[in-house]
Motif scaffolding. Structure first.
Motif, PDB file in Angstrom:
ATOM      1  N   PHE A  35       0.851  -1.188   0.000  1.00 40.00           N
ATOM      2  CA  PHE A  35       0.000   0.000   0.000  1.00 40.00           C
ATOM      3  C   PHE A  35       0.884   1.233   0.000  1.00 40.00           C
ATOM      4  O   PHE A  35       1.859   1.309   0.759  1.00 40.00           O
ATOM      5  CB  PHE A  35      -0.893   0.031   1.238  1.00 40.00           C
ATOM      6  CG  PHE A  35      -1.946  -1.033   1.248  1.00 40.00           C
ATOM      7  CD1 PHE A  35      -3.160  -0.837   0.611  1.00 40.00           C
ATOM      8  CD2 PHE A  35      -1.723  -2.245   1.882  1.00 40.00           C
ATOM      9  CE1 PHE A  35      -4.137  -1.813   0.612  1.00 40.00           C
ATOM     10  CE2 PHE A  35      -2.693  -3.241   1.896  1.00 40.00           C
ATOM     11  CZ  PHE A  35      -3.905  -3.019   1.257  1.00 40.00           C
ATOM     12  N   THR A  42       1.145   4.845   1.114  1.00 38.10           N
ATOM     13  CA  THR A  42       0.421   5.750   2.004  1.00 38.10           C
ATOM     14  C   THR A  42       0.987   7.146   1.849  1.00 38.10           C
ATOM     15  O   THR A  42       2.164   7.317   1.546  1.00 38.10           O
ATOM     16  CB  THR A  42       0.516   5.297   3.476  1.00 38.10           C
ATOM     17  OG1 THR A  42       1.896   5.126   3.794  1.00 38.10           O
ATOM     18  CG2 THR A  42      -0.207   3.986   3.690  1.00 38.10           C
ATOM     19  N   SER A  90       3.578   0.502   2.858  1.00 37.77           N
ATOM     20  CA  SER A  90       3.166  -0.494   3.832  1.00 37.77           C
ATOM     21  C   SER A  90       3.097  -1.871   3.154  1.00 37.77           C
ATOM     22  O   SER A  90       2.295  -2.093   2.264  1.00 37.77           O
ATOM     23  CB  SER A  90       1.799  -0.063   4.377  1.00 37.77           C
ATOM     24  OG  SER A  90       1.173  -1.115   5.033  1.00 37.77           O
ATOM     25  N   ALA A 140       1.938  -5.163   3.145  1.00 30.51           N
ATOM     26  CA  ALA A 140       0.951  -6.021   3.813  1.00 30.51           C
ATOM     27  C   ALA A 140       1.253  -7.493   3.541  1.00 30.51           C
ATOM     28  O   ALA A 140       1.151  -8.332   4.430  1.00 30.51           O
ATOM     29  CB  ALA A 140      -0.449  -5.666   3.348  1.00 30.51           C
ATOM     30  N   GLU A 177      -0.984 -13.350  13.897  1.00 29.68           N
ATOM     31  CA  GLU A 177      -1.301 -12.275  14.825  1.00 29.68           C
ATOM     32  C   GLU A 177      -1.761 -11.055  14.036  1.00 29.68           C
ATOM     33  O   GLU A 177      -1.644 -11.003  12.814  1.00 29.68           O
ATOM     34  CB  GLU A 177      -0.077 -11.986  15.706  1.00 29.68           C
ATOM     35  CG  GLU A 177       0.303 -13.234  16.496  1.00 29.68           C
ATOM     36  CD  GLU A 177       1.306 -12.980  17.611  1.00 29.68           C
ATOM     37  OE1 GLU A 177       0.923 -13.127  18.766  1.00 29.68           O
ATOM     38  OE2 GLU A 177       2.467 -12.640  17.326  1.00 29.68           O
ATOM     39  N   SER A 178      -2.283 -10.048  14.726  1.00 32.21           N
ATOM     40  CA  SER A 178      -2.876  -8.943  13.979  1.00 32.21           C
ATOM     41  C   SER A 178      -1.792  -8.185  13.224  1.00 32.21           C
ATOM     42  O   SER A 178      -0.682  -8.022  13.707  1.00 32.21           O
ATOM     43  CB  SER A 178      -3.671  -8.023  14.899  1.00 32.21           C
ATOM     44  OG  SER A 178      -2.812  -7.347  15.742  1.00 32.21           O
ATOM     45  N   GLY A 179      -2.115  -7.774  12.029  1.00 36.09           N
ATOM     46  CA  GLY A 179      -1.163  -7.072  11.184  1.00 36.09           C
ATOM     47  C   GLY A 179      -0.274  -8.004  10.373  1.00 36.09           C
ATOM     48  O   GLY A 179       0.559  -7.538   9.593  1.00 36.09           O
ATOM     49  N   SER A 180      -0.441  -9.309  10.511  1.00 42.26           N
ATOM     50  CA  SER A 180       0.447 -10.223   9.780  1.00 42.26           C
ATOM     51  C   SER A 180       0.076 -10.326   8.300  1.00 42.26           C
ATOM     52  O   SER A 180       0.873 -10.812   7.503  1.00 42.26           O
ATOM     53  CB  SER A 180       0.452 -11.605  10.432  1.00 42.26           C
ATOM     54  OG  SER A 180      -0.843 -12.157  10.451  1.00 42.26           O
ATOM     55  N   GLY A 181      -1.133  -9.872   7.936  1.00 45.17           N
ATOM     56  CA  GLY A 181      -1.509  -9.857   6.521  1.00 45.17           C
ATOM     57  C   GLY A 181      -2.666 -10.766   6.160  1.00 45.17           C
ATOM     58  O   GLY A 181      -2.989 -10.931   4.980  1.00 45.17           O
ATOM     59  N   LYS A 182      -3.310 -11.355   7.158  1.00 41.40           N
ATOM     60  CA  LYS A 182      -4.379 -12.320   6.901  1.00 41.40           C
ATOM     61  C   LYS A 182      -5.519 -11.718   6.087  1.00 41.40           C
ATOM     62  O   LYS A 182      -5.959 -12.293   5.092  1.00 41.40           O
ATOM     63  CB  LYS A 182      -4.944 -12.858   8.233  1.00 41.40           C
ATOM     64  CG  LYS A 182      -3.897 -13.432   9.161  1.00 41.40           C
ATOM     65  CD  LYS A 182      -4.517 -13.966  10.442  1.00 41.40           C
ATOM     66  CE  LYS A 182      -5.211 -12.949  11.323  1.00 41.40           C
ATOM     67  NZ  LYS A 182      -4.349 -11.913  11.889  1.00 41.40           N
ATOM     68  N   THR A 220      -5.572  -9.062   4.227  1.00 45.19           N
ATOM     69  CA  THR A 220      -5.151  -8.682   2.879  1.00 45.19           C
ATOM     70  C   THR A 220      -5.129  -9.907   1.979  1.00 45.19           C
ATOM     71  O   THR A 220      -5.583  -9.863   0.838  1.00 45.19           O
ATOM     72  CB  THR A 220      -3.760  -8.025   2.932  1.00 45.19           C
ATOM     73  OG1 THR A 220      -3.788  -6.949   3.878  1.00 45.19           O
ATOM     74  CG2 THR A 220      -3.373  -7.471   1.568  1.00 45.19           C
ATOM     75  N   ALA A 279       4.297  -3.366   9.077  1.00 51.66           N
ATOM     76  CA  ALA A 279       4.336  -3.394   7.614  1.00 51.66           C
ATOM     77  C   ALA A 279       5.264  -2.332   7.020  1.00 51.66           C
ATOM     78  O   ALA A 279       5.659  -2.420   5.860  1.00 51.66           O
ATOM     79  CB  ALA A 279       2.917  -3.228   7.062  1.00 51.66           C
TER      80      ALA A 279
END
Ligand SMILES: Nc1ncnc2c1ncn2[C@@H]1O[C@H](COP(=O)(O)OP(=O)(O)O)[C@@H](O)[C@H]1O
Ligand SMILES: [Mg+2]
Lengths: 264, 324
Positions: free
Chosen positions: B13, B15, B21, B23, B42-47, B49, B281
């Motif tokens: 991404f 920004t 970023s 992802a 875990e959160s932010g790992s890209g799931k 996306t 990211a």
């Protein structure tokens, strides 16, 4: 006052509360919030009681009573051995300082534009603790205690990760040296590896500062490590309150067994 | 036969005021027909996306690289028009919040009818198909649920209705992104049960995205663990949970298990935890994404990214310990 009573951080006796009719209709519609029925328990200084129960069992209502957002219909709340419900004015404010809280979603309660330093020192200012210099020192010492580097003091809460934000919330709560910390699902929204880090941090902080915890959780994951006693809530009542080992190895109430079964 | 293959998917991404970023940093996964795969991260790992890439959702201005193959046929590059078309037909996505897809002013049958209609069903068939879908997601008796508005449903029932809507197009793959994360565990167990029978009855493949390793044991055939935008370990469920290969997965499972081991009688016992945090990211790194937290790292780990290694019968892993 007996010797034993002197060592209590929190005593709740025969607490009753019903949501008013007008409200219950609405609340029931979105998934039923129980009132509180005859709730009694104690937490000794420096110890942890975890209250566990499914959503709607009344945990949040109980927390609202203890932090003074909701007035119970009857019963008593003694915080740090002082009568909270019948105190007013400066006496009430003094009691409020003895109990601080950390919530699940501290992001929403921390202003995104405040710096970490402002967030942590705010309760010190509200309670007029010390002077600017001593507040700054106290802020640095609690930031250190929760494992954040001093460089974080100038960051804004919007720039922090979920775990860092909870560390800031814990530091803020500890800044005014409370006797009791209410931990209302502080780890629920965090990832597993961060959850474990913070649970360990809370255990260390209790050993270091001797603060008592009232820890609220909707499941039993990680609860054993943090607690001295565990109480189970169901339908606005405490249906079981036992020593941690006893609760896990010899659960009596059906609700406790159901929570234990869910864990695996 | 492989139903869907995602190869080396990279999504970046752009920004406005930050660095790009990343992802997804090269995620590869193959999904077999009728298979249930749990994507654990875990959160932010890209799931999420990854889920959006598969479902052909638009990724607002992101730069996308990689290939997707559906039933052997090339389906174009990620994020292109043609991938959106295939996604719309063969792959359905369900998200965490049913409330985002449900219209509060429409009865269940009207909402479902709109979806059924959009997928080439004649007028006369609509009512029957709506009834069938309500049955499939166990909203019974279907006649009664058909007449309800979303606010008259519990959280679990709303999620079932959103599942029925996703099934309206007769998808071969259902991508579920944290579908049960805001539900209690009893309701979650019911929804897992529902997907197990959907797979058995209709042979749909399920991609089950979650951050909770403790809930997938008797559900998924395989587990794919995502870390910093890549799948770092993919293997049969029991192997990944009980004898993981990658040091991160091993640590993660230690965290999970110490949280439910309740027999230690000493208060103050600490939970197993992993120091530090996953890279976000915005970070770029040359070597292994887990190296800064890894207790088993070698001198080369910080500079050289690990290669994908297949281990006999136990799956794939990206870690220097398994390179040959
Ligand atoms: N639209 C976007 N713009 C910029 N960064 C994004 C965008 N969507 C996701 N990201 C970033 O990509 C990373 C992966 O996000 P996501 O796929 O949502 O992870 P997960 O679902 O595992 O929590 C995160 O660091 C996130 O901030
Ligand atoms: Mg997500």
């Amino acid at each position: 006052m007996s010797v034993e009573a002197a060592a209590l951080a929190l005593r709740v006796s025969n607490l009753n509360f019903q949501y008013k009719k007008r409200l219950t209709g609405k609340i029931a519609g979105i998934g039923a919030a129980a009132g509180l029925a005859d709730i009694s328990f104690e937490i000794r200084a420096g110890e942890t009681l975890s209250i566990v129960g499914k959503s709607g069992s009344g945990k949040s209502t109980l927390v609202k009573c203890i932090v003074g957002l909701v007035r119970p219909d009857s019963g008593d709340i003694f915080i740090a051995r002082m009568d909270y419900l019948h105190a007013a004015g400066p006496a009430r404010k003094a009691i409020r300082r003895k109990v601080q809280a950390v919530f699940q979603d501290s992001a929403s309660s921390l202003s995104p534009r405040m710096t970490v330093e402002e967030i942590i020192s705010e309760p010190l200012a509200i309670h007029r603790v010390g002077n600017a210099q001593s507040r700054r020192e106290r802020t640095r010492s609690v930031v250190d205690a929760v494992g954040l580097p001093y460089s974080f003091l100038t960051r804004r809460s919007a720039e922090l990760s979920g775990g860092q934000r909870q560390r800031v919330a814990i530091a803020r709560a500890l800044s005014v040296e409370p006797e009791l910390l209410i931990l209302d699902e502080p780890l629920t929204a965090l990832d597993l590896s961060i959850k474990a880090q913070l649970s360990n941090l809370l255990a260390e902080l209790q050993e270091q500062f001797g603060v008592a915890y009232l820890h609220i959780s909707h499941d039993l994951f990680g609860v054993a490590a943090l607690s001295d006693r565990v109480a189970v809530m169901h339908g606005g009542r405490i249906v079981e309150n036992a020593d941690r080992t006893a609760l896990f190895t010899n659960p009596v109430h059906l609700e406790t067994r159901s929570l234990l079964a869910e864990m695996l | 036969m492989a139903l869907l293959t995602a190869e080396n998917i990279q999504v970046t991404f752009q920004t406005r005021d930050h660095a790009p970023s990343h992802a997804l940093r090269g995620a590869s996964l193959t999904i077999q027909a009728g298979e249930i795969i749990a994507i654990l991260g875990e959160s932010g790992s890209g799931k999420s996306t990854f889920a959006k890439v598969l479902a052909g959702a638009r990724l607002g201005g992101a730069q996308c690289v990689g290939t997707l193959r559906f039933k052997g046929g090339q389906w174009g590059s990620v994020g292109s028009r043609s991938s959106a078309d295939v996604g719309a037909r063969g792959i359905a996505m369900i998200g965490q919040q049913a409330s985002l897809v449900l219209n509060p002013f429409l009865r269940a049958r009207t909402q479902l009818a709109e979806f059924v209609q959009a997928h080439g069903v004649t007028r006369q068939q609509i009512a029957g198909r709506v009834h069938e879908l309500l049955e499939v997601v166990r909203l019974r008796p279907a006649e009664r649920y058909a007449a309800k508005y979303p606010h008259q449903l519990s959280g679990g029932e709303k999620q079932r209705l959103s599942i029925a809507m996703a099934l309206a197009c007769g998808p071969e793959i259902v991508v579920c992104d944290e579908v049960t994360s805001s539900l209690d565990t009893v309701t979650e167990a019911e929804i897992l049960e529902l997907f197990s029978s959907l797979r058995a009855e209709r042979r749909v493949s399920v991609l089950w995205i979650t951050h909770n390793p403790l809930r997938v044991r008797n559900f998924a055939d395989r587990v794919a663990v995502m870390y910093a935008g890549r799948f770092i370990e993919i293997g049969p469920t029991a192997n990944v949970l009980d004898s993981p290969l990658h040091p991160y997965v091993a640590e993660l499972m230690r965290c999970a298990k110490s949280g439910i081991s309740v027999h230690e009688d000493r208060k103050g016992a600490r939970l197993a935890s992993i120091p530090g945090a996953a890279p976000d990211a915005f970070e770029s790194f040359a070597g292994c994404s887990f190296a800064p937290r890894c207790a088993e790292k070698r001198d080369t780990c910080a500079q050289k990214a690990p290669e994908n290694a297949s281990t006999e019968g136990r799956g794939e892993v990206e870690c220097v310990l398994y390179e040959r």
